[in-house]
Each structure stands twice: as structure tokens, then as C-alpha cells.
Design an enzyme around this catalytic site. Sequence first.
Site, PDB file in Angstrom:
ATOM      1  N   HIS B  95      16.683 -21.201 -33.372  1.00  0.00           N
ATOM      2  CA  HIS B  95      15.941 -20.779 -34.648  1.00  0.00           C
ATOM      3  C   HIS B  95      16.305 -22.226 -35.426  1.00  0.00           C
ATOM      4  CE1 HIS B  95      14.202 -19.943 -38.174  1.00  0.00           C
ATOM      5  NE2 HIS B  95      15.675 -19.700 -38.783  1.00  0.00           N
ATOM      6  N   HIS B  97      16.846 -24.342 -39.433  1.00  0.00           N
ATOM      7  CA  HIS B  97      16.180 -24.472 -41.271  1.00  0.00           C
ATOM      8  C   HIS B  97      15.891 -26.074 -40.715  1.00  0.00           C
ATOM      9  CE1 HIS B  97      16.820 -20.711 -42.555  1.00  0.00           C
ATOM     10  NE2 HIS B  97      17.427 -20.862 -41.254  1.00  0.00           N
ATOM     11  N   ASP B 120       3.742 -36.141 -26.005  1.00  0.00           N
ATOM     12  CA  ASP B 120       5.073 -36.567 -25.306  1.00  0.00           C
ATOM     13  C   ASP B 120       5.275 -34.721 -25.080  1.00  0.00           C
ATOM     14  OD1 ASP B 120       4.127 -39.209 -24.535  1.00  0.00           O
ATOM     15  OD2 ASP B 120       6.104 -39.577 -25.819  1.00  0.00           O
ATOM     16  N   HIS B 169       8.750 -19.197 -43.095  1.00  0.00           N
ATOM     17  CA  HIS B 169      10.231 -18.663 -42.802  1.00  0.00           C
ATOM     18  C   HIS B 169      10.820 -20.219 -42.107  1.00  0.00           C
ATOM     19  CE1 HIS B 169      13.007 -16.530 -40.225  1.00  0.00           C
ATOM     20  NE2 HIS B 169      13.472 -17.457 -41.014  1.00  0.00           N
ATOM     21  N   TYR B 227       7.169 -40.827 -16.130  1.00  0.00           N
ATOM     22  CA  TYR B 227       7.919 -41.301 -17.258  1.00  0.00           C
ATOM     23  C   TYR B 227       9.690 -40.507 -16.879  1.00  0.00           C
ATOM     24  CZ  TYR B 227      10.346 -41.589 -21.843  1.00  0.00           C
ATOM     25  OH  TYR B 227      11.248 -42.445 -22.848  1.00  0.00           O
TER      26      TYR B 227
END
Lengths: 231, 231, 231, 231
Positions: B95, B97, B120, B169, B227
Site C-alpha cells: 500500500h 501514498h 506491459d 484513499h 521480453y
Amino acid sequence: MLEELKKRVCQANQELARRGLVVLTWGNVSGIDRAAGCVVIKPSGVPYEEMKAKDMVVVSFETGAVVEGELKPSSDAPTHLVLYRAFEGIGGVVHTHGLYATAWAQARRDIPPLGTTHADYFLGAVPCTRPMRPEEINTDYEANTGRVIVERLAGTDPLHCPGVLVADHGPFAWGETPEEAVENACVLEHLARLAWVTHCIESYPRPISRELLEKHFFRKHGPGRYYGQNR
Amino acid sequence: MLEELKKRVCQANQELARRGLVVLTWGNVSGIDRAAGCVVIKPSGVPYEEMKAKDMVVVSFETGAVVEGELKPSSDAPTHLVLYRAFEGIGGVVHTHGLYATAWAQARRDIPPLGTTHADYFLGAVPCTRPMRPEEINTDYEANTGRVIVERLAGTDPLHCPGVLVADHGPFAWGETPEEAVENACVLEHLARLAWVTHCIESYPRPISRELLEKHFFRKHGPGRYYGQNR
Amino acid sequence: MLEELKKRVCQANQELARRGLVVLTWGNVSGIDRAAGCVVIKPSGVPYEEMKAKDMVVVSFETGAVVEGELKPSSDAPTHLVLYRAFEGIGGVVHTHGLYATAWAQARRDIPPLGTTHADYFLGAVPCTRPMRPEEINTDYEANTGRVIVERLAGTDPLHCPGVLVADHGPFAWGETPEEAVENACVLEHLARLAWVTHCIESYPRPISRELLEKHFFRKHGPGRYYGQNR
Amino acid sequence: MLEELKKRVCQANQELARRGLVVLTWGNVSGIDRAAGCVVIKPSGVPYEEMKAKDMVVVSFETGAVVEGELKPSSDAPTHLVLYRAFEGIGGVVHTHGLYATAWAQARRDIPPLGTTHADYFLGAVPCTRPMRPEEINTDYEANTGRVIVERLAGTDPLHCPGVLVADHGPFAWGETPEEAVENACVLEHLARLAWVTHCIESYPRPISRELLEKHFFRKHGPGRYYGQNR
């Protein structure tokens, strides 16, 4: 006198520079010793990198007169004093020229609470003052800058709203200590930038719900907080 | 216990800070040992630069109870657990910010697939959840945050869509390992920024074709990938 | 000759690079010794990091001819000379490719005085010249660039307006010394960026009042100044 | 073989990373030895910081087959080869994921010549290709990427237009050497960013005049150039 506070205020000023919140010699941090009746503040126009604890200026909380120090205090000192007198719970004040917060101040707009990052620190919008009147500008300008802030915060707990935008000018922030005031100034700048990007994506973004605003604010602040470690 | 995983989770958290995806103590990374039934996660509100492997907190995959560690786990731990339970192929959750991803979340908008850089990594838009309801906010907030993510991903392979925006959020991302989750979080932030600039140039940019989306996704992922070097 | 001025001009050029105002070898700073009738300027197309004081080129204030130096002077030298001849109080001139100031120049717009940060340095808008005419471009281009600047500044004290935007091109700034010219160029770039962000938030931001403009300009400049320490 | 070229191509790749034009392992630089009939290119998916000259891959100009090297070449190698075959005067090719140039490519727009910074390098707009067709994507994708670039440049001197945007994808740039190709890629990114900021200030900015475009381009390029030192 107040050697420990001078050291902390000096470090808090340098932290401001390290975080990119100031340009050249602009911006300033102060701290108060309410028992001693004194405020310690950055000297005016001195480069951040050369600043030392002994350069900090001690001024009287009552009169604003210099109590100790060889340099002139920041020209914004009268603004700080008005804030310390009006907001009894605060221990530090910061003024920055952060780019994004200043832009919102120049646009004369409150920064609306657009997400939980905002709600973690401000229990509502970051308010913007009204523009100052010619007579407020011409006489006692810096103290009047403090007065329009206090006028705008009327009825609000300053620790639920630890910063403000002065219209046409820029941000002031505060906290229980000088270090917390710097953290709040840094967060205010981040919120201003985040709101700007949001605004570019969605011209009229909706503020978050009151429930989400209170949930995030109170999970970090007050008796029921559960974010972070127990102090 | 789980010393190796603690070390990796600690490094992954610090990588997040090095890449500029976090501010102050915000954000968190976790990793899971499914055999041991345990999740290792960052402690709540600890500065990234001071963090050590031994500070990582071990919580039970089943109950969320702390199994080992002297500090409180990240307050977002219940969100991570809901994701690990719903998405069986993932080994790490992040998580952040990040500024740009958070702005899209605040605008409550999916990030459309506007180019091959996006394709991609994501086989479609980066989805945004619905705003949470008052009752979901007031009770069991962090677990409900996980639940609205799972609701939004319904019918999607989570490894074809390794991240999401929680409305109001910010972003969560995941991957087969904590390191891959951090890479995906970093890419998500880049895609959000890229889509923002594109959006400023062209208000309603058109998503790329399905053919181009699949060409780029599958040249990097799955059995036909060509790739990178052979593993 | 002029070894001290060469050293200062070289350092001022490198300061420009350090502040992120130039790309590759673009941009240039000069300084004048009015008593000697000579201008010291950066050589053309030389990388900032390799530049030494002895590489600075001395040109005649009267004729523009090279008086000393093994390298060719900046191709913008004729622009600098026109400015030194027209603005007698200035001692240094700077040309940058600062991103934001160049963008305003490309938009052919004055930067309006939107806040006190602007008013601390400019007593009014940062003016933008008219686009140059084909005949001015085809013959004597660099000197004509100086002439459209002088034309635009007519009736203005150049120290109350220490910079300008050349339409379709970019910013020039000046000051009493090369160092002050660099500070003004740096501030001009900051003001351009700040006005751009403000403009994104509020499409038609209002300029600040004349009272606030004068209050901030004169608290930093002129006999009544009270910002900074006594010199 | 080609040890010197491998070293230069490796350094040019690392310069790309140093200038912030790549993210993770994305992007690539190649150089050609036309006498040897060989192209030296970055290996696919290798981190920039770990890359060494000996990791560079040598492929045949004619067939694209690997002539020397233990790693797989960049998956974009076929695009580079198509460009080397079509543009005989070029010696280096660069593909980046520069944020701003990619955003213009995603918006499927030419970057108009809005100022002299642009005119210093491009004698007209930075062109954007048409989107690729499903059949061009499904078969021989990377070579077809080169073909739409060549199609778009038809009738243009590639050294008067040293870069292009591939619609929905991103920028390619080139030059007489790998080093010059990197410089052009870096400038293209700067021009894209500058045009973006200009565009935010003025929604429909006007391109500069043909006279100004030619003045700036030819004062830096071709027989009549007078910018920089004599070579």
C-alpha cells in the site's frame, strides 16, 4: 537562555530546507516557551545552510521586543506572536513558500478534503483567509496577517486544523511542538499538490464523506487512536 | 521465525521509500508464507530509515493475531489479509501514498490503458473501487477496505491486474513476491502520472486497441513471453 | 585582465546549472566592468561542468569585439550588450532555458503578479515582448532580441522589473551584480512555475492589490526596507 | 569484436538512465558499424546499473541474427534495424519511456514547434505516427513499428527531424552517433515537457514563424552554423 529550544528551532528550520519547502532564505519556524514568556525564531534573511542555534532570536511573547540575539528576527515574527496568543495549545509555528500550498493561496481557495491522506491530518478543508484590506496592509501588516488567520479559524480547534492559507500569500502551519509544526507544514504541501493533481483530472472532485473524514482523523489523533505504536 | 521473509519484507519496505512512493511513515509492504500460515508486515508508524528486519511483525493468516513481534502491525494489516485470502496466487501486498495514483483514487476514476507502457503490466484499466458506505467505514473499516477491492476484482485474474485504486484513499498493489509487488506499485504510480499528463494534453484520450494491449502484456507475461532473458 | 570578474562570472554560470535552470550547454551569464568598458561572458556551447574562469570571454562594451579569450563568446552576447547599454544600473545579465518561464514565453503571456512571492521581487507583471518580425530575425537577430526587450521595458525601472520573457524564446534576467542576476533568474523561474500551478487551479486568477504589491516589494527593496539584516 | 562500439553503446545506455529517461529496465540504445554490417544493442530486460560493455549484443544489419553475445538482444532490435536501413545517415538509435514524450504519443499528437528551444533541434513538429493496425500488431510487430516510423518520416531529412513519437507507445530518437542519439532523446523529452506546460497555460498555442524556426535550426546545424566552438 533557552539554549535547548534554540537548538530545536534551528534544526526545525533546517528540516524545512531539507524537505524542499523553502527557496533561498524564505520561510521560518519558531517555538515557544510559555513558562518563560518567550518565542525563539529564525533571524531574517539568513541562508539556511549557514544558520546556527546561537543565531536564533528570542523575542518577548508579550511585546515582541528582542530579548536576546544579535540578529533581527524574521519579519514575520509579529504573525507568529498573534497565533501563539490566540491558540493556547500550540508550541511551534511554521511559514513556508511551498509551491503547491502557495498556488492554492494565490487562487484564494480552501483545499477541500478529497481523500484519506488529507483526513489523516485535517478534520475538514484547509481554510483560506479573505484577502487583506488596504488599511490592514498599510499599517501593522504582519500582525494583521496573524489576525486574518485567527478570524478564519474562529470556532475551530486549531489542532484539528493545523494549518491555513493566507490569501495571495501562502501557508502557515502549527503544532504542539516546532517539530510537529514542520511535519504539518510538510503534509499541508503534500495535500496541496495532491489536490492540484486531482483537480486536473476531475475539475469538480467531491469531498469525501464525513464518516471517512472522522474515521481517518480519529484513528491517528485523540484518545481512541490506533495508528502507530503506543507512546 | 521466518527470518528470511522478515529480511525481504523489510528491504521491500525500504525500497518503497527509496523510490519516493511514501511520505513520512505512510505506506506498507507485507509478504506471506502460505505453508506457515503467517504474514510478515511492517510495524505501524515507524520511520522507514530506522526500520530493521527484527521489527517486522508476524501475524496469523487465519485470525490476524500477532504471532511474533514487539511492535503493533500496520493498521492496514486486515486489508492485506483479506487480499491474501481472496487471491491465492499472490505472495506480497503493497500500500503506498504515491501522489499520482492517489489523485486518480481521489477522482474516483479507473486509469484507462492509454499506451503500451500500461499494457506491459495491466491487461486492462487499473480499476477503482466504489466509495465505501458509512456502515463499512464505522465498523471493521480496514477489512472492509479489502472487501471492496475483492468485490471490484471479481472475475479478473489478479495477476493480470496487479493493482487497484481504493476510491477516496489510494493504491494497493500485489505480486507473486513482495519484490514483485513493490515493482508493480512503482509501475502503477508511473502509469498514473503518465495518464495524468496525457489527460492534460487530450481531455478524452482513447484507450489503445485490444490487439496492442494483449500484444504488450503477453510479450512480457505467460508462456509465450519473449521480453527479457530466459529465466 | 579582469581575473576577479571572470571568476565570479564562471561561478555564476555554474550556479545556474546547480539550480537546474539549464539543460546541456544552454543558457549563459555575463558581468560588466563599466570602468574598463568590458563585458565578461560564458563561451558558446561549452559544458558547465568543464568550464573554468580562464575560459570566460572578454568582449568590448562598445563594439562587441573579443578583447581577450581563446573561445568564441556565447552567441547571445549581442543581446547582453544591448541590455547593458540601455539599463545603466545593471551589472549582470542571465539567459536561461528554465522550463516554466520558457513555457510562459512560448504562450506569449506576461506572468501576472498573483501573490506576495512575486511582489517580493517584481513591482508588477513579468512582461513578455512582442514576437519578433521576419526582418528582425533575418538580420542582426541577437541584437534585435535585446532591442525588443528594451522596447518592452520602456518607462519601467529595470531594477523594479529584473527580468523579462522574450516571446517564443525564453527568459532574460538581470541585477546589480552577476550573482544578483542569477538570483533573479532563479526567482523568475519559481514565479513562472507558481503562476502555472495557480492557473491550473483557477483559470483566471486575479492579480493582487496594488497595496500588497508595493508593501512586499518595498519591505525588501529601497530605503525603507526592513526584511533581512542591516547591510 | 567491435569492443570500442560496445563500450560506447553501454555508456550511452547508462547515460539514458542517469538522465531519468528510463524506468526499471525499460528503454534501449544501439549503435551501428556500417562497414562491419553490424548493430550493437542493449540486451533485453537487464538492469542499467549492472550492465557491462561485454553484455552488449551484436546483431547482423542484414538479417537481425545474433552475431555475438550471450544474452538476448532488446526485443525492440527489429525496430532499430528498420530505421538503420531506411535512414542511411544515422549511427545511433534510442528508445525511451520518457514520461512527457510518451504522454504526447499516448495523446496521438505531433509536438508543435512552440519556441526556439524546439527549433534548435527540430526543423518542424516532432511527428507522431498513425496507430498501428491489428494485422501489423499481430505479425512482425517490432519491425512494423519501424515501418510506421519510416512511413511518417517520408520526404523528411531524418537529421532535420531526429526523433518521432510512435502513437500509443512512445518516442524513438536518432543521430549520427549513439551519443548524439541520446542527446536528441533527452532534448525530445524536454521539448515534450515544455510543450505540455505551454499547452496548460494556453490551450491552443501558436507555432513559431518559419523564419524563427529556420534561424534557430541553422544557427546550430549545417554549413552556416555559428553556435558553439569551431570543431
